[in-house]
Write an enzyme that holds these catalytic residues in place. Structure first.
Site, PDB file in Angstrom:
ATOM      1  N   GLU A   1     -37.568 -26.911  43.167  1.00 36.78           N
ATOM      2  CA  GLU A   1     -38.581 -26.149  42.445  1.00 36.78           C
ATOM      3  C   GLU A   1     -39.035 -26.922  41.202  1.00 36.78           C
ATOM      4  O   GLU A   1     -38.361 -27.841  40.736  1.00 36.78           O
ATOM      5  CB  GLU A   1     -38.016 -24.773  42.029  1.00 36.78           C
ATOM      6  CG  GLU A   1     -37.581 -23.926  43.228  1.00 36.78           C
ATOM      7  CD  GLU A   1     -37.166 -22.501  42.887  1.00 36.78           C
ATOM      8  OE1 GLU A   1     -37.533 -21.596  43.641  1.00 36.78           O
ATOM      9  OE2 GLU A   1     -36.467 -22.284  41.879  1.00 36.78           O
TER      10      GLU A   1
ATOM     11  N   ASP B   1     -39.511 -19.035  34.156  1.00 33.50           N
ATOM     12  CA  ASP B   1     -39.932 -20.414  33.862  1.00 33.50           C
ATOM     13  C   ASP B   1     -41.005 -20.577  32.782  1.00 33.50           C
ATOM     14  O   ASP B   1     -41.983 -19.829  32.763  1.00 33.50           O
ATOM     15  CB  ASP B   1     -40.550 -21.069  35.100  1.00 33.50           C
ATOM     16  CG  ASP B   1     -39.759 -20.869  36.367  1.00 33.50           C
ATOM     17  OD1 ASP B   1     -38.657 -20.343  36.306  1.00 33.50           O
ATOM     18  OD2 ASP B   1     -40.294 -21.247  37.424  1.00 33.50           O
TER      19      ASP B   1
END
Ligand code: FRU
Length: 457
Positions: A203, A22
């Site tokens: 998420e 990420d």
């Protein structure tokens, strides 16, 4: 056996020789864009998770720096965000200094009598992100959960405003909202969800305002990544448009259907996940970057010694559709020198009866096929014969997106190809598909089966 692909993207960020997932702490400050990211300093698969750091002045050419927040014996540094604390609310800055503050998730494994835990922690930098210190009072927000992560923090309001944190209770499929005067003490304000797609854990949330094109309205966009259960399979990112009053997000529309194609997805390809936006970009522009991979196979993609890339930075806007519903449109930030990348603009007919395929290749057999189907009003991306595909059974996919609009007779595609990443922008980015490919030679040619008009950008 799968051979490692040696071609590396030029305009999509990759690390020198490590694992990447990420984007974290996306921040603009005095002419520099900061990109932090999940990385493994010691390997090319997920583990030892730390925050890496890169900077750029144009969002295309990135310089990789030292690890910003390393993993320790006690914790990995999971995803989060960063702010410039211009009002010195946390008190980290001395006279004449400005503190960058990172808010990250302390992910602790189970140990002795202690269960696994995820809580929110701070690190700060007094030299514009070059070196970082963990705050001695960590964690700053611990609710006794092992599934509480990915804080996105931003300032809400003017001088008398406050900090807002959106994070997830991942398994509960809930975005939780906290407020704080100083980044250190946090008060729970509200939550949103479960809603729409809930097949996977939630998420990496984000929340930001955008003006609605052609109106005087501002709406708030809530981004929620989810894994698995994304629209193309595995990891995917959905969004909600609504209102935010400083404490509570309320969606304009909640769809009472189990059909995932009725929800709003940020991307319809397999490889756009954990996308979040930059804090503090001037002129009200909202720029996002996503991780161009998918948890289904991210650890096995055939590159070496680096693994995974970021997407191009994308400017997002809200544009009303033909029914007046605001939809996200995305436009990539491209290199000034257009020869650095291969890109095409193609106008394709899509009336009933039209069916056109664009074949992206290096001239040989390996290819990615993009088909616009006017009868089904769909666009598909087929990478089943795109090169190395056998490293994971879910990789060779055919992914499908709806054609925007009800009865348009032609559609414009903008396709960017950068070694292992293909980004497809449909009708000014109203729909996008992001796909990894691992051909033995990079795809630089576009052949049209049918009579679309092609311009080489
Ligand atoms: C999303 C994610 C986050 C977590 C991070 C760990 O891809 O699972 O929820 O913070 O990756 O690397």
């Amino acid at each position: 056996p799968t051979t490692a692909v040696s071609h590396r993207p030029v305009a999509h960020f990759t690390t020198r020789d490590t694992w990447l997932n990420d984007p974290n702490g996306l921040l603009y400050y005095e002419g520099t864009y900061h990109l932090f990211y999940q990385t493994n300093p010691h390997g090319s698969t997920w583990g030892n998770i730390s925050w890496g750091h890169a900077t750029s002045t144009d969002l295309v050419a990135w310089t990789e720096h030292d690890i910003a927040i390393p993993f320790t014996a006690d914790e990995m540094a999971f995803s989060g965000s960063a702010v410039v604390d211009v009002r010195n609310t946390a008190g980290f800055a001395g006279p004449g200094q400005t503190a960058f503050v990172a808010v990250y998730t302390s992910a602790r494994p189970p140990r002795d009598d202690e269960p696994a835990s995820q809580s929110q922690s701070l690190a700060y930098s007094l030299d514009e992100g070059q070196t970082w210190n963990r705050y001695e009072g960590n964690p700053v927000l611990d609710i006794g959960s092992s599934e509480f992560r990915d804080p996105k923090v931003f300032w809400h309001g003017s001088d008398d405003g406050h900090w807002v944190m959106v994070a997830v209770e991942a398994v509960a499929r809930r975005v939780v909202i906290y407020t704080s005067p100083d980044l250190i003490s946090w008060t729970r304000a509200s939550h949103f969800g479960p809603a729409h797609a809930t097949d996977g854990v939630w998420e990496c949330p984000d929340l930001f305002p955008l003006s609605v094109a052609g109106t005087k309205d501002t709406r708030w966009v809530l981004i929620v990544s989810m894994n698995p259960g994304g629209i193309a399979g595995g990891s995917g990112t959905q969004y909600f448009v609504g209102d935010f009053d400083g404490t509570t997000f309320t969606a304009d529309r909640l769809i009472e259907s189990d059909d995932p194609t009725t929800y709003d997805w940020l991307d319809y390809g397999r490889d756009y996940y954990a996308a979040v936006s930059f804090n503090d970009v001037p002129d009200g522009r909202r720029l996002m970057i996503g991780w161009a991979s998918n948890w289904d196979y991210a650890n096995e993609t055939p590159t070496h010694p680096w693994r995974s890339a970021m997407s191009l930075a994308r400017e997002v806007t809200l544009v009303p559709d033909e029914e007046g519903i605001p939809r996200i449109h995305q436009r990539p930030v491209l290199p000034q020198d257009s020869s650095a990348l291969t890109s095409f603009t193609v106008t394709v007919p899509c009336a009933p009866g039209d069916r056109q395929t664009l074949v992206l290749s290096a001239g040989g057999e390996e290819h990615l096929a993009i088909t616009v189907d006017g009868d089904h009003r769909s666009i598909t991306s087929d990478r089943t014969r795109s090169g190395a595909t056998d490293f994971h059974p879910t990789f060779p996919s055919i992914d499908r997106a709806p054609l925007p609009g009800a009865d348009t007779t032609e559609v414009e595609l903008f396709v960017v190809v950068d070694a292992t990443i293909v980004e497809i922008y449909v009708d000014g980015g109203r729909v996008t598909l992001t796909e990894q490919v691992f051909p033995s030679e990079p795809f630089t040619q576009l052949r049209v089966e049918g009579e679309a008009r092609v311009g080489r950008a």
